[in-house]
Design a protein around this motif. Sequence first.
Motif: not given
Length: 295
Positions: A198-204
């Motif tokens: 499972p994937v978690i993405v971090f962005a601004h």
Amino acid sequence: MTIHDRRLGRRAVLQNGTLFLATAAVMPAVALGAKPADPLKIGVITDLHYADKPAAGTRYYRETLSKLEAAALQFEQDEPRFVVELGDLIDAADSVQTEQRYLSTIDREFSQICKDRHYVLGNHCVETLKKDEFLGGVGQEKSYYSFDRGGYHFIVLDSCFRSDGEPYGRHNSVWTDANVPPAELEWLAADLKACSDPVIVFAHQRLDVSNSHGVRNGAEVRRVLEASGNVLAVFQGHSHRNDVTEIAGIHYCTLVAMVEGSGADNNGYSVISLDSSGAIAVDGFCKQADYRWKS
């Protein structure tokens, strides 16, 4: 006096916090007598905009030092596996030397919270500085990359590129022109294809809106995320307010800015808990909202 020095004397103040009950609610069911697995915890802050300058409007730049101390105390109690700063750690300065001083001041405090730290580039981080200067100042090699922790795959994105592909730096950009360039999109697709966790993405900059706070090619980025079938959530900052949307089964969670408002109550930070079933709990503090999502 550093955050570490100050918080030692205040440790007992937070010993009876409520997060333990909140995270327990998202632990997966297990057989009678078996010990449930602990959730993977992540400490998250965003939009500190630290600068040694007077407040402007609702932004109290100097106060982020004390607000960060409060977050550090909570993270010390909850012991996240790693911490993430979702961009705009610093506010823009009129010279490179001043900007580097802002960066060294706030990162000296942030770096004491956890050895495993991750920085997302925000537009203010690279308005005066170039990307290599900011990254060198915080000891991070790349602006976009991925890593694995506790059965999850995490992706850090960099949307600080102009429409023509040029990276932000030295006052060469407009904050409304945020883009994920083709090379990064190709890397993202390949990275997701190689991953089964499972994937978690971090962005601004936001990937769920098409207004001035959104990534201009956000729809294209979302198509890549959706095609993988593994992305559970995107955590982002930039617009300074609580917001959450769900698009094609992916939760896009915008976290509140730490810089907004004066005083201890006008703060925002969170502890995200991920359990082995894919359930997600966001425990927010002060102005940050709580969320619960099941897999």
